[in-house]
Motif scaffolding. Structure first.
Motif, PDB file in Angstrom:
ATOM      1  N   ASP A  15       0.790  -1.390  -0.186  1.00  0.00           N
ATOM      2  CA  ASP A  15      -0.141   0.118  -0.031  1.00  0.00           C
ATOM      3  C   ASP A  15       0.812   1.006  -0.136  1.00  0.00           C
ATOM      4  N   PRO A  16       1.390   1.895  -1.273  1.00  0.00           N
ATOM      5  CA  PRO A  16       2.177   2.929  -1.479  1.00  0.00           C
ATOM      6  C   PRO A  16       1.721   4.250  -0.658  1.00  0.00           C
ATOM      7  N   SER A  17       0.237   4.272  -0.225  1.00  0.00           N
ATOM      8  CA  SER A  17      -0.313   5.427   0.351  1.00  0.00           C
ATOM      9  C   SER A  17       0.138   5.366   2.001  1.00  0.00           C
ATOM     10  N   ARG A  38       8.385   5.956 -13.407  1.00  0.00           N
ATOM     11  CA  ARG A  38       7.242   6.378 -13.678  1.00  0.00           C
ATOM     12  C   ARG A  38       6.940   5.417 -14.969  1.00  0.00           C
ATOM     13  N   GLY A  79       5.853   2.246 -13.556  1.00  0.00           N
ATOM     14  CA  GLY A  79       4.691   2.252 -13.016  1.00  0.00           C
ATOM     15  C   GLY A  79       4.585   2.191 -11.414  1.00  0.00           C
ATOM     16  N   ALA A  80       5.762   2.541 -10.956  1.00  0.00           N
ATOM     17  CA  ALA A  80       6.231   2.789  -9.714  1.00  0.00           C
ATOM     18  C   ALA A  80       5.562   4.149  -9.080  1.00  0.00           C
ATOM     19  N   PRO A  81       5.025   4.396  -8.025  1.00  0.00           N
ATOM     20  CA  PRO A  81       4.759   5.564  -7.308  1.00  0.00           C
ATOM     21  C   PRO A  81       5.923   6.296  -7.296  1.00  0.00           C
ATOM     22  N   VAL A  82       5.889   7.498  -7.507  1.00  0.00           N
ATOM     23  CA  VAL A  82       7.125   8.526  -7.347  1.00  0.00           C
ATOM     24  C   VAL A  82       6.715   9.636  -6.552  1.00  0.00           C
ATOM     25  N   SER A  83       7.474  10.081  -5.656  1.00  0.00           N
ATOM     26  CA  SER A  83       7.091  11.406  -5.047  1.00  0.00           C
ATOM     27  C   SER A  83       7.719  12.392  -5.760  1.00  0.00           C
ATOM     28  N   ILE A 103      10.642   6.583  -4.360  1.00  0.00           N
ATOM     29  CA  ILE A 103       9.918   5.564  -5.315  1.00  0.00           C
ATOM     30  C   ILE A 103       9.470   4.469  -4.472  1.00  0.00           C
ATOM     31  N   THR A 104       8.627   3.504  -4.949  1.00  0.00           N
ATOM     32  CA  THR A 104       7.957   2.576  -4.167  1.00  0.00           C
ATOM     33  C   THR A 104       8.261   1.380  -5.085  1.00  0.00           C
TER      34      THR A 104
END
Length: 157
Positions: free
Chosen positions: A89-91, A113, A116-120, A138-139
């Motif tokens: 859960d990246p959030s 990106r 498809g990895a979450p990036v801050s 990044i996650t």
């Protein structure tokens, strides 16, 4: 408890991360973060019994794992596949962050990106020694927080 000058110098040898999909994590850490794959294979049943209690894995079954390196840390990352681990859960906050210096943060974040990895958002700051750096979170596919940074960069990727 007193610490003396004769105490041994500690060194972190390796970070071990559990993932639900070893193949996807290998691609992420090699193509996005810049590690090289040294070894990927399956431990036979009972091959490394300490993995069972540490990662809550049934060590009586075969365990897939991989060892990856950076240019300065041979086999510094150990990935362990555990298909039954909870979905990431990246959030939500994480208790552990792996910090990795990269050569080109813009290239790394672009690759993350595309993957498809979450990036801050990126943050630019100065180290206590006065060196400029830029960093972002990044996650990984296993849900791990990976803080990547580049020294000497003020670019905003």
């Amino acid at each position: 408890l007193a610490v003396t000058a004769s105490a041994q110098t500690a060194r972190i040898k390796r970070v071990s991360l559990m993932t639900t999909d070893l193949d996807q994590s290998i691609v992420f850490f090699t193509e996005v973060v810049g590690f090289t794959l040294d070894y990927e294979g399956t431990l036979p049943a009972g091959g490394e019994p300490f993995l069972g209690p540490v990662f809550n894995i049934d060590a009586a079954k075969p365990i897939r794992r991989a060892l990856l390196s950076t240019s300065t840390e041979p086999r510094g990352l150990f990935l362990i596949e555990h298909p039954e681990s909870p979905a990431p859960d990246p959030s939500s906050p994480t208790a552990v962050v792996t910090v990795v210096q990269v050569d080109n943060i813009g290239k790394t974040l672009k690759a993350a990106r595309v993957f498809g990895a979450p990036v801050s958002e990126t943050v630019t700051d100065v180290t206590p020694e006065g060196m400029l750096f830029i960093e972002a979170m990044i996650t990984s596919p296993g849900g791990h927080a990976i803080l990547v940074y580049e020294i000497g960069s003020a670019e905003n990727p």
